[in-house]
Motif scaffolding. Structure first.
Motif: not given
Lengths: 149, 351
Positions: B337, B332-334
């Motif tokens: 990040x 997940x890019x979240x």
């Protein structure tokens, strides 16, 4: 007769094995996503819309056209829509970066010519954005996003 | 007694050949996969050496190295000027500081530490111009064997008179969520950094008001952090990662080539930093040319910030605790990040 039967069984085995080798693939489910971005009821063009999945999956993006409409694609440009599940929605005002793509030369240049972003910067980060959307499988997802300045 | 020597029939031979063919067909991909696995392992070993170098640096200096040291007015004042240095000519990237800690001290000694410009290509007067030996110096530890292309960037790009055949690293420090561009020019800041206009860092820090280099990673320009500043935990903070150099859409932009990014000795943001606000292995989409100029600029900046590799399905990362992990590009890019920030306060879920 014997020859052809042997040959057939052999060929079947070969074809079966080759077909097996091609199995397996992407497990992430996708669904079509479209929508509009509006500010005070008026459509916003040139907004970069990004859907960030909260579970595993690709980022999807699109830019809005003159009627504020967008249609998502994965950020590799290969698949339409977004992954099924909950997403944080990020909006960036791309219209403020001018009409000419500058690439590397844009590093230290003010590309705005004094233009201010039309939407709040809080939409630009997954930690501050207030928009979350849930993409459902097997149907066309339509989201009308209303933003504040 | 008609036939004394019984040979093989054509069908029997064909069957044997087919079986051998199937076996080879099954085996060849496995051999290729094993070769790639070996390259990936060598790559993770390189990252381990670099991460250990960072830790040795921390042991000696009580601080992590600079992400890069370079005076850029007005956002990034030289930290030594405030301490009474006569000028700000000291300039170097992350890897330069690690040389002494990865058994490359001889190379470090050859560099003019006080004046960067003496190491730089000034006038190309043959093969022995000043600094040539340094700027083209190849360090194998900084190269991933899976990455395509040689160690040197190709001949000069026509649009950039300063470019030359410089050594290109495959490993970059994590600047947190975003390391490029330098920013400081409106309106980009508010696009990237929602806090910029209201809660700026104190003046003189790299992430001063409105600068897109958010300085929220463990490495930053003109700034040194220590272990204690990684309050997310060193296990949950990315230190160093790879960049992918295969991107035909990027290379199709006139005057731009992804292979021209990463001159390791050069001390520029795009050559030193990557950021976690872009998914792993991000490449420019195939429809890039048809997009609007602003969106193109945002995606271009994203590409310069993207971690990635030629390994299948993800990339290797060194974390601030010295551990090496292969992370899948479908993370997940979240979550990804959050792994870039040193003190973001996020709870890292399983990945």
């Amino acid at each position: 007769m014997l020859i052809s039967r042997r040959f057939v069984s052999c060929a079947t085995l070969f074809i079966g094995l080759t077909a097996l080798a091609g199995c397996g693939g992407d497990k992430i489910k996708m669904a079509a996503v479209e929508g509009t971005v509006k500010l005070d009821g008026k459509p916003l063009d040139k907004i970069m819309v990004e859907f960030w999945p909260q579970s595993d999956g690709p980022r999807s993006f699109a830019e809005t056209d003159s009627s504020g409409h967008f249609k998502l694609m994965t950020d590799d440009g290969k698949r339409e829509g977004a992954s099924v599940g909950s997403h944080k929605v990020i909006l960036k005002d791309a219209g403020v970066l001018g009409d000419k793509f500058m690439g590397r030369a844009g590093e230290n240049v003010d590309m705005s010519n004094g233009k201010k972003p039309r939407i709040s910067g809080t939409y630009a980060s997954p930690e501050t954005t207030s928009i979350t959307k849930s993409v459902e499988a097997g149907k066309k997802n339509e989201f009308d996003i209303e933003v504040k300045k | 007694m008609k036939r004394r020597y019984r040979g093989f029939t054509l069908v029997e031979l064909l069957v044997v050949i087919a079986i051998i063919g199937i076996l080879v067909g099954l085996l060849l991909p496995a051999v290729q996969a094993a070769r790639e696995a070996a390259r990936r392992m060598q790559c993770s070993n390189n990252l381990k050496q670099l991460a250990l170098g960072v830790h040795l640096f921390h042991d000696s200096n009580r601080k992590f190295p600079y992400g890069m040291l370079r005076s850029q007015s007005p956002q990034f004042p030289h930290p030594e000027i405030a301490r009474g240095a006569p000028n700000s000519n000291r300039r170097y990237g992350l890897m330069h500081q690690l040389l002494s800690y990865i058994e490359q001290d001889n190379l470090w000694q050859r560099w003019d530490q006080l004046n960067f410009n003496l190491n730089k290509k000034a006038t190309p007067t043959g093969a022995d111009w000043v600094g040539n030996h340094f700027f083209r110096q190849v360090v194998p530890t900084m190269m991933c064997p899976s990455n395509p292309g040689g160690p040197l960037s190709e001949p000069a790009v026509t649009t950039n008179a300063d470019s030359g055949q410089y050594f290109r690293s495959h490993y970059y420090g994590s600047a947190g969520t975003r390391g490029y561009p330098r920013g400081g020019v409106s309106p980009r800041p508010s696009l990237y950094n929602p806090f910029a206009p209201t809660t700026p860092d104190p003046p003189g820090t790299a992430s001063g008001p409105g600068y897109t280099s958010l300085s929220d990673g463990i490495l930053a320009q003109n700034k040194q952090y220590n272990m204690a500043s990684a309050s997310d935990g060193t296990t949950n903070t990315i230190l160093i990662g790879e960049r992918q150099f295969f991107d035909p859409v990027f290379d199709a932009i006139p005057g731009e080539r992804i292979r021209d990014w990463g001159w390791v000795w050069f001390a520029a943001q795009g050559d030193n930093f990557l950021g976690t606000s872009v998914p792993i292995n991000f490449k420019l989409p195939a429809n890039f040319a048809a997009l609007g100029a602003g969106t193109q600029q945002l995606l271009f900046d994203d590409r310069i910030n993207a971690f990635g590799s030629m390994h299948t399905g993800g990339a290797n990362f060194a974390f601030a605790d010295g551990s090496i992990q292969f992370m899948s590009q479908s993370i997940s890019p979240i979550v990804f990040r959050a792994l870039g920030t040193r003190a973001g306060g996020e709870v890292a879920s399983e990945y």
